[in-house]
Design a protein around this motif. Structure first.
Motif, mmCIF file in Angstrom:
data_model
loop_
_atom_site.group_PDB
_atom_site.id
_atom_site.type_symbol
_atom_site.label_atom_id
_atom_site.label_comp_id
_atom_site.label_asym_id
_atom_site.label_seq_id
_atom_site.Cartn_x
_atom_site.Cartn_y
_atom_site.Cartn_z
ATOM 1 N N ASP A 1 0.850 -1.204 0.000
ATOM 2 C CA ASP A 1 0.000 0.000 0.000
ATOM 3 C C ASP A 1 0.883 1.251 0.000
ATOM 4 O O ASP A 1 0.869 2.041 0.944
ATOM 5 C CB ASP A 1 -0.897 -0.032 1.248
ATOM 6 N N PRO A 2 1.659 1.430 -1.078
ATOM 7 C CA PRO A 2 2.667 2.495 -1.079
ATOM 8 C C PRO A 2 2.069 3.896 -0.940
ATOM 9 O O PRO A 2 2.689 4.769 -0.329
ATOM 10 C CB PRO A 2 3.377 2.331 -2.429
ATOM 11 N N ALA A 3 0.858 4.098 -1.487
ATOM 12 C CA ALA A 3 0.272 5.444 -1.457
ATOM 13 C C ALA A 3 0.113 5.926 -0.023
ATOM 14 O O ALA A 3 0.354 7.098 0.289
ATOM 15 C CB ALA A 3 -1.076 5.439 -2.180
ATOM 16 N N ASN A 4 -0.274 5.014 0.875
ATOM 17 C CA ASN A 4 -0.472 5.400 2.275
ATOM 18 C C ASN A 4 0.757 5.159 3.143
ATOM 19 O O ASN A 4 1.004 5.900 4.089
ATOM 20 C CB ASN A 4 -1.659 4.639 2.858
ATOM 21 N N SER A 5 1.530 4.116 2.842
ATOM 22 C CA SER A 5 2.631 3.726 3.735
ATOM 23 C C SER A 5 3.881 4.579 3.570
ATOM 24 O O SER A 5 4.563 4.868 4.537
ATOM 25 C CB SER A 5 3.023 2.272 3.484
ATOM 26 N N PHE A 6 4.187 4.938 2.316
ATOM 27 C CA PHE A 6 5.457 5.623 2.065
ATOM 28 C C PHE A 6 5.251 7.130 2.144
ATOM 29 O O PHE A 6 4.653 7.745 1.254
ATOM 30 C CB PHE A 6 6.027 5.228 0.702
ATOM 31 N N LYS A 7 5.751 7.729 3.234
ATOM 32 C CA LYS A 7 5.567 9.171 3.422
ATOM 33 C C LYS A 7 6.601 9.966 2.638
ATOM 34 O O LYS A 7 6.332 11.073 2.185
ATOM 35 C CB LYS A 7 5.637 9.520 4.919
ATOM 36 N N ILE A 8 7.796 9.413 2.523
ATOM 37 C CA ILE A 8 8.829 10.058 1.705
ATOM 38 C C ILE A 8 9.453 9.008 0.796
ATOM 39 O O ILE A 8 9.735 7.883 1.223
ATOM 40 C CB ILE A 8 9.904 10.726 2.584
ATOM 41 N N ILE A 9 9.639 9.383 -0.467
ATOM 42 C CA ILE A 9 10.375 8.545 -1.415
ATOM 43 C C ILE A 9 11.523 9.378 -1.957
ATOM 44 O O ILE A 9 11.300 10.453 -2.538
ATOM 45 C CB ILE A 9 9.466 8.050 -2.565
ATOM 46 N N MET A 10 12.739 8.910 -1.714
ATOM 47 C CA MET A 10 13.942 9.623 -2.164
ATOM 48 C C MET A 10 14.733 8.713 -3.087
ATOM 49 O O MET A 10 14.901 7.527 -2.813
ATOM 50 C CB MET A 10 14.796 10.014 -0.954
ATOM 51 N N LYS A 11 15.194 9.271 -4.204
ATOM 52 C CA LYS A 11 16.111 8.539 -5.080
ATOM 53 C C LYS A 11 17.292 9.430 -5.400
ATOM 54 O O LYS A 11 17.102 10.586 -5.778
ATOM 55 C CB LYS A 11 15.412 8.130 -6.385
ATOM 56 N N ASP A 12 18.478 8.896 -5.231
ATOM 57 C CA ASP A 12 19.698 9.637 -5.535
ATOM 58 C C ASP A 12 19.741 10.989 -4.796
ATOM 59 O O ASP A 12 20.182 11.990 -5.352
ATOM 60 C CB ASP A 12 19.804 9.858 -7.058
ATOM 61 N N GLY A 13 19.245 10.984 -3.563
ATOM 62 C CA GLY A 13 19.291 12.189 -2.730
ATOM 63 C C GLY A 13 18.190 13.201 -3.010
ATOM 64 O O GLY A 13 18.096 14.223 -2.339
ATOM 65 N N VAL A 14 17.334 12.915 -3.995
ATOM 66 C CA VAL A 14 16.255 13.839 -4.360
ATOM 67 C C VAL A 14 14.925 13.288 -3.843
ATOM 68 O O VAL A 14 14.627 12.104 -4.041
ATOM 69 C CB VAL A 14 16.176 14.016 -5.899
ATOM 70 N N ILE A 15 14.145 14.136 -3.178
ATOM 71 C CA ILE A 15 12.830 13.710 -2.683
ATOM 72 C C ILE A 15 11.805 13.813 -3.812
ATOM 73 O O ILE A 15 11.575 14.887 -4.355
ATOM 74 C CB ILE A 15 12.398 14.573 -1.484
ATOM 75 N N TYR A 16 11.196 12.671 -4.158
ATOM 76 C CA TYR A 16 10.183 12.654 -5.219
ATOM 77 C C TYR A 16 8.774 12.635 -4.653
ATOM 78 O O TYR A 16 7.820 12.921 -5.352
ATOM 79 C CB TYR A 16 10.402 11.446 -6.141
ATOM 80 N N LYS A 17 8.656 12.237 -3.388
ATOM 81 C CA LYS A 17 7.349 12.284 -2.733
ATOM 82 C C LYS A 17 7.586 12.707 -1.293
ATOM 83 O O LYS A 17 8.480 12.168 -0.632
ATOM 84 C CB LYS A 17 6.673 10.906 -2.756
ATOM 85 N N ASN A 18 6.799 13.662 -0.826
ATOM 86 C CA ASN A 18 6.855 14.048 0.584
ATOM 87 C C ASN A 18 5.442 14.294 1.066
ATOM 88 O O ASN A 18 4.850 15.327 0.772
ATOM 89 C CB ASN A 18 7.717 15.301 0.765
ATOM 90 N N ALA A 19 4.884 13.304 1.751
ATOM 91 C CA ALA A 19 3.509 13.398 2.233
ATOM 92 C C ALA A 19 3.457 13.929 3.661
ATOM 93 O O ALA A 19 2.391 13.952 4.282
ATOM 94 C CB ALA A 19 2.829 12.034 2.165
ATOM 95 N N LEU A 20 4.590 14.359 4.183
ATOM 96 C CA LEU A 20 4.618 14.898 5.548
ATOM 97 C C LEU A 20 4.360 16.400 5.578
ATOM 98 O O LEU A 20 4.002 16.948 6.609
ATOM 99 C CB LEU A 20 5.973 14.614 6.224
ATOM 100 N N THR A 21 4.577 17.064 4.467
ATOM 101 C CA THR A 21 4.499 18.531 4.457
ATOM 102 C C THR A 21 3.072 19.019 4.262
ATOM 103 O O THR A 21 2.823 20.200 4.303
ATOM 104 C CB THR A 21 5.394 19.117 3.348
ATOM 105 N N LYS A 22 2.143 18.077 4.019
ATOM 106 C CA LYS A 22 0.755 18.491 3.792
ATOM 107 C C LYS A 22 0.170 19.140 5.035
ATOM 108 O O LYS A 22 0.340 18.629 6.123
ATOM 109 C CB LYS A 22 -0.087 17.282 3.403
#
Ligand code: ZN
Length: 442
Positions: free
Chosen positions: A421-442
């Motif tokens: 359930d990545p949409a709900n479970s993964f709050k931040i997704i980072m690749k190569d030091g770059v944040i592509y998803k940040n669901a904490l800042t909402k």
């Protein structure tokens, strides 16, 4: 040493001060519990500093740093980005007709699917067949959001082998004549002698293949490729192995039956894909030779997707029961086992990528499954040697490793279904030091 100029000079001076200076792109994860990709338990509450594209520091003490983006982990789990070692980025979502039809449209579909793949927490895929070099380049250049791609390029097959999707009306082929549509697109190349194999293998390496893929036996989805046939001769397979090893990398071979697996190993193949019809002596041989077995817990929906009465369905019915038996043999003989999905032609199944990983719970603990999809899979990727497109450590959370990271709401070692359930479970997704998803800042 060269002196940096302008703002770089000022930053260099600041960096010599008492407190580490960070650029605006640096990220400090505070109060996270780490699954490092290797151990079966989470760490004590820790802080992790990412500088540029690398994990710079991990400490249970506070890390003094100025200027970095601070992420309040609040006890969440920080883990390595996931790796799928059997992916087809150009074929996962498209239909067969589209894949061999409109090239522009298919590339755009694959680009959108690559973004979805990354948003499921998969920061790296090993692509084992498909015209993927352009997509990889677009991702690496930041034009499209997607995972790191270890490309094989076209899979190499024999006439009527797995990957030869021609119809009978396309026969006979003129020797030395025109390439088929599938070959022109770079999806698969037909090669029927050691010399032809050598040419096609080298062509993939020339385009940037990090490993070379051959189909050393029949396959389910190909129309004229019986499962029992060991397609390539040993000399043909060896020609590809020589070409790959000359380039410092390896050959990965699709194979189901003991004969196909044994022929591939005898020719020097380093990684067997699937292996679902292997018997006990063959499992033992794979273990003894230290060859990788890359397996996929193929979902039942995939088998049921082939129409009843079709040749593909009959082959699927023959292969599927072998999946569970092969996982048991792999465990029994402690075979070096990698994990992947092999999703083809289905957006719905592609969306199940994390769920397919979670389904390993049938044979493995959550920790064993997640170690496999992170540090173990990364070990297989490293076989690409000098052809590794992303030198650096993947699949682990440790100092000096590449910063591919997931911040998970919960503990996946307790509940592996969080991965499904990545949409709900993964709050931040980072690749190569770059944040592509940040669901904490909402
Ligand atoms: Zn495949």
């Amino acid at each position: 040493m060269l002196l940096p100029v302008g703002g770089g000079w000022l930053a260099a001076v600041l960096a010599l001060g008492f407190c580490t200076a960070a650029s605006a792109d640096d990220v400090l994860f505070e109060n996270v519990r780490i699954f490092d990709g290797k151990s079966a338990a989470l760490s004590a509450p820790s802080n992790v500093l990412v500088k540029g594209n690398v994990i710079e520091r991990i400490s249970t003490a506070q890390i003094a740093v100025a200027g970095a983006l601070r992420v309040a982990g609040n006890g969440r789990t920080l883990m390595p980005g996931l790796i799928d070692n059997h992916w087809h980025a150009m074929l996962a979502r498209t239909t067969p007709a589209q894949a061999f039809g409109d090239v522009g449209f298919n590339n755009l579909v694959a680009g959108d699917e690559a973004t979805d793949t990354l948003m499921r927490g998969f920061t790296t895929v090993r692509d084992v067949g498909g015209p993927v070099f352009g997509l990889k380049r677009a991702i690496d250049e930041g034009i499209v959001k997607g995972p790191r791609i270890y490309p094989s390029g076209a899979m190499i097959t024999v006439t009527s082998g797995h990957g030869d999707f021609r119809q009978l009306t396309d026969l006979p082929r003129t020797i030395g004549g025109m390439l088929t549509r599938m070959e022109q697109l770079g999806g698969a190349m037909v090669a029927d002698s050691p010399d032809e194999v050598r040419v096609r293998a080298r062509e993939q390496l020339m385009q940037g293949a990090s490993q070379v893929k051959l189909t050393a036996g029949g396959g389910v989805s190909s129309p004229f490729s019986p499962i029992d046939v060991t397609t390539f001769t040993e000399a043909e397979l060896r020609a590809a192995v020589e070409a790959a090893e000359n380039w410092g990398t390896y050959v990965v071979a699709h194979a189901f039956t003991p004969a196909a697996i044994r022929g591939a190993i005898a020719a020097g193949v380093k990684c067997i894909e699937h292996g679902f019809l292997m018997d006990e002596p063959t499992a033992k041989l794979i273990a003894e030779k230290g060859v990788w077995l890359s397996m996929q817990p193929l979902p039942e929906d995939l088998r049921l997707g082939f129409p009843v009465g079709s040749v593909q369905r009959a082959k699927a019915d023959e292969v599927w029961p072998g999946i569970a038996r092969s996982y048991e043999l792999a465990k029994k003989y402690k075979i070096k086992t990698a994990w992947g999905t092999d999703v083809l032609f289905s957006r719905a199944l592609a969306q199940q990528q994390g769920a397919i990983l979670a389904s390993l719970a049938r044979w493995y603990t959550p920790a064993e499954a997640l170690v496999m999809a992170t540090s173990t899979n990364a070990e297989l990727l490293a076989l690409s040697g000098k052809r590794n497109p992303y030198p650096g450590k993947l699949g682990v959370v440790e100092q000096g490793a590449l910063a591919d990271l997931l911040l998970v709401d919960g503990n996946p070692l307790d509940n592996i279904n969080l991965i499904a359930d990545p949409a709900n479970s993964f709050k931040i997704i980072m690749k190569d030091g770059v944040i592509y998803k940040n669901a904490l800042t909402k």
